[in-house]
Write an enzyme that holds these catalytic residues in place. Structure first.
Site, PDB file in Angstrom:
ATOM      1  N   LYS A 172      36.077  50.153  26.467  1.00 30.01           N
ATOM      2  CA  LYS A 172      36.955  49.504  27.460  1.00 30.01           C
ATOM      3  C   LYS A 172      37.155  48.022  27.130  1.00 30.01           C
ATOM      4  O   LYS A 172      38.266  47.496  27.207  1.00 30.01           O
ATOM      5  CB  LYS A 172      36.356  49.675  28.866  1.00 30.01           C
ATOM      6  CG  LYS A 172      37.043  48.889  29.959  1.00 30.01           C
ATOM      7  CD  LYS A 172      38.475  49.348  30.211  1.00 30.01           C
ATOM      8  CE  LYS A 172      39.179  48.441  31.212  1.00 30.01           C
ATOM      9  NZ  LYS A 172      40.591  48.755  31.365  1.00 30.01           N
ATOM     10  N   LYS A 240      37.875  37.710  32.897  1.00 36.48           N
ATOM     11  CA  LYS A 240      36.488  38.210  32.972  1.00 36.48           C
ATOM     12  C   LYS A 240      36.201  39.164  31.814  1.00 36.48           C
ATOM     13  O   LYS A 240      35.159  39.087  31.163  1.00 36.48           O
ATOM     14  CB  LYS A 240      36.323  38.919  34.332  1.00 36.48           C
ATOM     15  CG  LYS A 240      35.032  39.633  34.589  1.00 36.48           C
ATOM     16  CD  LYS A 240      35.085  41.152  34.527  1.00 36.48           C
ATOM     17  CE  LYS A 240      36.163  41.876  35.265  1.00 36.48           C
ATOM     18  NZ  LYS A 240      36.147  43.334  35.173  1.00 36.48           N
TER      19      LYS A 240
HETATM   20  N1  LIG Z   1      43.778  46.493  38.382  1.00 38.78           N
HETATM   21  C1  LIG Z   1      43.816  47.169  37.254  1.00 38.78           C
HETATM   22  O1  LIG Z   1      44.889  47.443  36.710  1.00 38.78           O
HETATM   23  C2  LIG Z   1      42.530  47.641  36.581  1.00 38.78           C
HETATM   24  C3  LIG Z   1      42.659  48.568  35.534  1.00 38.78           C
HETATM   25  C4  LIG Z   1      41.514  49.034  34.909  1.00 38.78           C
HETATM   26  C5  LIG Z   1      40.262  48.573  35.301  1.00 38.78           C
HETATM   27  N2  LIG Z   1      40.156  47.656  36.313  1.00 38.78           N
HETATM   28  C6  LIG Z   1      38.789  47.208  36.687  1.00 38.78           C
HETATM   29  O2  LIG Z   1      38.448  47.870  37.907  1.00 38.78           O
HETATM   30  C7  LIG Z   1      37.645  46.997  38.718  1.00 38.78           C
HETATM   31  C8  LIG Z   1      38.338  46.791  40.061  1.00 38.78           C
HETATM   32  O3  LIG Z   1      39.618  46.226  39.830  1.00 38.78           O
HETATM   33  P1  LIG Z   1      40.689  45.994  41.005  1.00 38.78           P
HETATM   34  O4  LIG Z   1      41.966  45.676  40.326  1.00 38.78           O
HETATM   35  O5  LIG Z   1      40.603  47.086  41.996  1.00 38.78           O
HETATM   36  O6  LIG Z   1      40.097  44.641  41.628  1.00 38.78           O
HETATM   37  P2  LIG Z   1      40.358  43.988  43.056  1.00 38.78           P
HETATM   38  O7  LIG Z   1      41.647  44.416  43.628  1.00 38.78           O
HETATM   39  O8  LIG Z   1      40.074  42.525  42.910  1.00 38.78           O
HETATM   40  O9  LIG Z   1      39.194  44.653  43.964  1.00 38.78           O
HETATM   41  C9  LIG Z   1      37.867  44.292  43.748  1.00 38.78           C
HETATM   42  C10 LIG Z   1      36.956  45.113  44.634  1.00 38.78           C
HETATM   43  O10 LIG Z   1      35.608  44.630  44.428  1.00 38.78           O
HETATM   44  C11 LIG Z   1      35.071  44.234  45.702  1.00 38.78           C
HETATM   45  N3  LIG Z   1      34.146  43.113  45.531  1.00 38.78           N
HETATM   46  C12 LIG Z   1      34.364  41.950  44.881  1.00 38.78           C
HETATM   47  N4  LIG Z   1      33.261  41.170  44.930  1.00 38.78           N
HETATM   48  C13 LIG Z   1      32.338  41.855  45.647  1.00 38.78           C
HETATM   49  C14 LIG Z   1      30.992  41.581  46.029  1.00 38.78           C
HETATM   50  N5  LIG Z   1      30.379  40.453  45.695  1.00 38.78           N
HETATM   51  N6  LIG Z   1      30.347  42.530  46.746  1.00 38.78           N
HETATM   52  C15 LIG Z   1      30.946  43.689  47.090  1.00 38.78           C
HETATM   53  N7  LIG Z   1      32.213  44.010  46.750  1.00 38.78           N
HETATM   54  C16 LIG Z   1      32.898  43.102  46.030  1.00 38.78           C
HETATM   55  C17 LIG Z   1      36.281  43.838  46.514  1.00 38.78           C
HETATM   56  O11 LIG Z   1      35.969  43.831  47.890  1.00 38.78           O
HETATM   57  P3  LIG Z   1      36.902  43.023  48.952  1.00 38.78           P
HETATM   58  O12 LIG Z   1      38.007  43.964  49.320  1.00 38.78           O
HETATM   59  O13 LIG Z   1      35.985  42.694  50.061  1.00 38.78           O
HETATM   60  O14 LIG Z   1      37.406  41.791  48.232  1.00 38.78           O
HETATM   61  C18 LIG Z   1      37.247  44.963  46.128  1.00 38.78           C
HETATM   62  O15 LIG Z   1      36.929  46.161  46.779  1.00 38.78           O
HETATM   63  C19 LIG Z   1      37.447  45.706  37.906  1.00 38.78           C
HETATM   64  O16 LIG Z   1      36.239  45.750  37.209  1.00 38.78           O
HETATM   65  C20 LIG Z   1      38.625  45.732  36.948  1.00 38.78           C
HETATM   66  O17 LIG Z   1      38.373  44.978  35.774  1.00 38.78           O
HETATM   67  C21 LIG Z   1      41.268  47.198  36.974  1.00 38.78           C
END
Ligand SMILES: NC(=O)c1ccc[n+]([C@@H]2O[C@H](COP(=O)([O-])OP(=O)(O)OC[C@H]3O[C@@H](n4cnc5c(N)ncnc54)[C@H](OP(=O)(O)O)[C@@H]3O)[C@@H](O)[C@H]2O)c1
Length: 289
Positions: A172, A240
């Protein structure tokens, strides 16, 4: 009895993944740091857990998809963390993008509790999550992947078993390094052409007919041309991931000079952005002040 599923993290990715699990008929318990996002899913039939521990205790298969390593450590090892509630014989599947070292640490903690672990980060973006067409890159036991396959099939279309714990995260990080460089290079080439007085649209047209063609062009070039960067994959998360790739490379003694330079470019844009933007906003690096 149908497999009961727990899901921790209802961000841009977790929310549509949860919706697809409900659509497929899995009994689903969710937990999110910001409770309102979990309450929205309750309307569609999900049970809202009081804590990560509670979500784990209700699940045969527990999924986590949170921002970064500190967020994952907090939901697993923090107060009322998921590891304390994990059932014997259950499987924890982490789809966050984190370091391979953290994946191996979680695997060891699961083994101590008689549970199994898979690192299973995803690619395909928010549109892949919405359509249930994610691609999973999996590290861990092949037999554990077979056990969770029906659950993952509600959210994804391809599953690559890549080796032992950490192998999914390793691939990844390599994938995101490639995407960050591709989009950074696209933005750099568009800036050159635009400053020379040729419409950047023309460059994109030529690229679409050449060896430089890549699938990211279809999604990211229009965003750069419009200058609109509503986050699908947020730039803060790509930054990140570049840091995680460099950390791994440092541990292994592998030089990644292009990645190191790209991280500085993404860092500059991140520092200058007051709102959450997609990583295509890397193009802002070349905007005139
Ligand atoms: N977006 C994409 O296209 C994509 C694609 C592939 C992989 N990813 C990976 O998938 C993961 C999630 O991505 P995302 O796009 O869904 O991110 P996001 O929209 O920023 O959501 C992040 C999630 O993590 C939670 N979180 C953050 N800090 C926290 C903490 N200290 N304690 C508990 N919960 C916490 C947030 O909770 P709150 O709602 O309370 O903020 C939210 O549920 C990441 O590792 C990212 O690199 C993302």
């Amino acid at each position: 009895m149908p497999t009961s599923v727990g899901l921790i993290g209802l961000g841009l990715m977790g929310r549509p993944m949860a919706a697809n699990l409900l659509k497929a008929g899995f009994p689903l318990t969710v937990w999110n740091r910001t409770r309102a996002k979990a309450d929205e899913l309750a309307k569609d039939g999900a049970r809202v857990a009081a804590s990560p521990r509670d979500a784990a205790a209700a699940a045969d298969v527990l999924l986590t998809i949170v921002s970064d390593p500190p967020a994952l450590e907090s939901v697993l090892w923090g107060a009322d963390g998921a590891l304390a509630g994990l059932r014997k014989g259950s499987i924890l599947v982490d789809s966050s993008t984190v370091s391979p070292a953290l994946a191996r640490r979680i695997a060891a903690a699961c083994a101590e509790r008689g549970a199994e672990f898979l690192d299973a980060p995803v690619t395909g973006g928010t549109w892949g999550a919405e359509k249930g067409e994610l691609v999973f890159m999996v590290g861990g036991e092949a037999a554990a992947l077979e056990r969770v396959r029906p659950v993952l099939e509600a959210m994804g279309k391809r599953f690559f078993h890549l080796g032992p714990h950490g192998a999914g995260q390793t691939v990844k990080l390599a994938m995101n390094l490639l995407l960050a460089l591709e989009v950074g290079a696209l933005a750099e080439a568009m800036a050159l052409v635009g400053r020379a007085g040729v419409a950047p649209e023309k460059l994109v047209e030529v690229m679409q007919s050449s060896m430089a063609r890549a699938a990211v062009l279809d999604i990211k070039a229009p965003m750069i041309l419009r200058g609109e960067y509503a986050p699908s994959f947020p730039l803060r998360l790509m930054h990140k991931d570049l840091g995680l790739a460099l950390e791994l490379a440092n541990q292994l003694g592998v030089p990644l000079p292009a990645t190191a330079a790209a991280r500085e470019v993404y860092n500059a844009v991140r520092g200058a952005s007051s709102e959450d933007v997609d990583y295509a906003a890397v193009a802002r690096f070349w905007e005139k002040p």
